[in-house]
Design an enzyme around this catalytic site. Structure first.
Site, PDB file in Angstrom:
ATOM      1  N   ARG A   1       0.876  -1.181   0.000  1.00  0.00           N
ATOM      2  CA  ARG A   1       0.000   0.000   0.000  1.00  0.00           C
ATOM      3  C   ARG A   1       0.906   1.222   0.000  1.00  0.00           C
ATOM      4  NH1 ARG A   1      -5.127   1.523   3.744  1.00  0.00           N
ATOM      5  NH2 ARG A   1      -6.024   0.188   2.151  1.00  0.00           N
TER       6      ARG A   1
ATOM      7  N   HIS B   1      -7.565   0.787  -6.189  1.00  0.00           N
ATOM      8  CA  HIS B   1      -7.749  -0.051  -4.998  1.00  0.00           C
ATOM      9  C   HIS B   1      -8.469  -1.336  -5.450  1.00  0.00           C
ATOM     10  CE1 HIS B   1      -7.866  -1.222  -0.951  1.00  0.00           C
ATOM     11  NE2 HIS B   1      -8.655  -0.325  -0.410  1.00  0.00           N
TER      12      HIS B   1
ATOM     13  N   ASP C   1     -17.129   7.366  -0.777  1.00  0.00           N
ATOM     14  CA  ASP C   1     -15.814   7.218  -0.145  1.00  0.00           C
ATOM     15  C   ASP C   1     -15.481   8.571   0.482  1.00  0.00           C
ATOM     16  OD1 ASP C   1     -13.204   6.487   0.516  1.00  0.00           O
ATOM     17  OD2 ASP C   1     -12.460   6.488  -1.552  1.00  0.00           O
TER      18      ASP C   1
ATOM     19  N   ARG D   1     -13.439  -8.551   2.001  1.00  0.00           N
ATOM     20  CA  ARG D   1     -12.018  -8.317   1.693  1.00  0.00           C
ATOM     21  C   ARG D   1     -11.222  -9.570   2.036  1.00  0.00           C
ATOM     22  NH1 ARG D   1      -9.895  -3.157   1.757  1.00  0.00           N
ATOM     23  NH2 ARG D   1      -7.999  -4.263   1.164  1.00  0.00           N
TER      24      ARG D   1
HETATM   25  N1  NVA Z   1      -9.908   6.919  -1.155  1.00  0.00           N
HETATM   26  C1  NVA Z   1      -9.510   6.446   0.140  1.00  0.00           C
HETATM   27  C2  NVA Z   1      -9.760   4.971   0.271  1.00  0.00           C
HETATM   28  C3  NVA Z   1      -9.447   4.376   1.609  1.00  0.00           C
HETATM   29  C4  NVA Z   1      -9.641   2.902   1.664  1.00  0.00           C
HETATM   30  C5  NVA Z   1      -8.053   6.780   0.378  1.00  0.00           C
HETATM   31  O1  NVA Z   1      -7.254   6.624  -0.555  1.00  0.00           O
HETATM   32  O2  NVA Z   1      -7.705   7.204   1.479  1.00  0.00           O
HETATM   33  N1   CP Z   2     -11.080  -0.071   2.821  1.00  0.00           N
HETATM   34  C1   CP Z   2      -9.813  -0.130   3.224  1.00  0.00           C
HETATM   35  O1   CP Z   2      -8.899  -0.368   2.436  1.00  0.00           O
HETATM   36  O2   CP Z   2      -9.634   0.066   4.565  1.00  0.00           O
HETATM   37  P1   CP Z   2      -8.246   0.325   5.304  1.00  0.00           P
HETATM   38  O3   CP Z   2      -7.722   1.628   4.781  1.00  0.00           O
HETATM   39  O4   CP Z   2      -8.580   0.358   6.754  1.00  0.00           O
HETATM   40  O5   CP Z   2      -7.317  -0.797   4.963  1.00  0.00           O
END
Ligand code: NVA
Ligand code: CP
Length: 307
Positions: free
Chosen positions: A102, A129, A224, A292
């Site tokens: 990530r 994602h 989101d 997930r």
């Molecule tokens: N768009 C959000 C998704 C989190 C799972 C981010 O990138 O923070």
């Molecule tokens: N939805 C998601 O990816 O959650 P986290 O950021 O907590 O991993």
């Protein structure tokens, strides 16, 4: 799966998407059957941003398959700062069987995947994602039975989650809408790739700045956060720009009565969604979170079984 890595839903064939869903269904129904299927395999988890769901679902998932995970926090390896992405990858591939990452720039994931012979799984970049969108479409499949004639609407910032949902829609023949403020639309290059995929499946991909038009008669309404990880300094200005895109009872009531409310989480309650929507019986946000785990077990199994 043909590819070594799982980086984007766009890289999968339609058959591979359904193959992952089939395996997910089997693993969710009968987890015991797979309890040794990745015995002894180690997955490194590189996190350059915070996480709850992604970390827990990968850690639990690999253990449920008989393997184990090593969590590497942002301060641990400092990719590109303490050492190069290439050197991190070449070191890890000597010791582990797969990498979940990530990070911020999508190019970092592509560079890492190119450098190593072991599978690389995208656990979120600024651009995509894919694990999230796979879990989301699996959730829709569970709740709705199939994807025929489904209108899936994303309301909010047209970035990573929206992009992956758009790619998923294109592979699955879904009628997809993104309703975003001006200047926050999905990236043109993602839209164009999705349109290419949509030719094969008959999916329709629509982008608008009008949330009411998009949500009308929707089967799924998805939102989101307005400020993603890394955009914290823009949070205040974004609150003003995104306010008309809040998924509240009034906007949600334009969708079909049995519409699903979806959110990748974490949610900023009272901003992009109100409590009366996220806590309503239409909301499936925790089913998405649970899925997930199941979807990523299928992805890990497919990528790591021959490692
Ligand atoms: N768009 C959000 C998704 C989190 C799972 C981010 O990138 O923070
Ligand atoms: N939805 C998601 O990816 O959650 P986290 O950021 O907590 O991993």
């Amino acid at each position: 799966m043909r590819n070594k890595d799982f980086i984007s839903i766009h890289d999968l064939t339609v058959e591979e998407v359904y193959q992952i869903f089939e395996l997910t269904k089997e693993m969710k129904a009968n987890p015991q059957k797979f309890s040794k299927s990745l015995e002894g395999k180690i997955l490194a988890l590189i996190f350059e941003k915070p996480s709850l769901r992604t970390r827990v679902s990968f850690e639990v998932g690999i253990r449920q398959l008989g393997g184990d995970a090593i969590y590497l926090a942002p301060s641990d390896i400092q990719m590109g700062k303490r050492e190069s992405v290439y050197d991190v990858g070449k070191t890890l591939e000597r010791m582990v069987d797969g990498i979940m990452i990530r990070t911020f720039g999508h190019d970092i994931v592509l560079e890492l995947a190119k450098a190593v012979r072991i599978p690389v799984i995208n656990g979120l970049t600024d651009l995509l994602h894919p694990c999230q969108a796979m879990a989301d479409y699996f959730t829709i499949l569970e709740k709705k039975g199939d994807f025929k004639n489904l209108k899936v609407v994303f309301v909010g910032d047209g970035n990573n989650v929206c992009h992956s949902l758009m790619f998923g829609a294109a592979k699955l023949g879904v009628n997809f809408w993104a309703a975003t403020p001006k200047g926050y639309e999905p990236k043109k290059e993602i839209y164009e790739l999705a349109i290419e995929d949509a030719k094969q499946t008959g999916a329709k991909i629509n982008i608008t700045n009008n949330p009411e038009e998009a949500v009308k008669d929707a089967d799924v309404v998805y939102t989101d956060v307005w400020a993603s990880m890394g955009q914290e300094s823009e949070a205040e200005i974004r609150k003003k720009i995104f306010q008309p895109y809040q998924v509240n009872k009034k906007l949600f009531s334009l969708a079909k009565p049995d519409a699903l409310f979806m959110h990748c989480l974490p949610a900023h309650r009272g901003e992009e969604v109100t409590n009366d929507v996220i806590d309503s019986s239409n909301s499936v946000v925790f089913d998405e979170a649970e899925n997930r785990l199941h979807v990523q077990k299928a992805i890990m199994y497919e990528l790591m079984k021959n490692q």
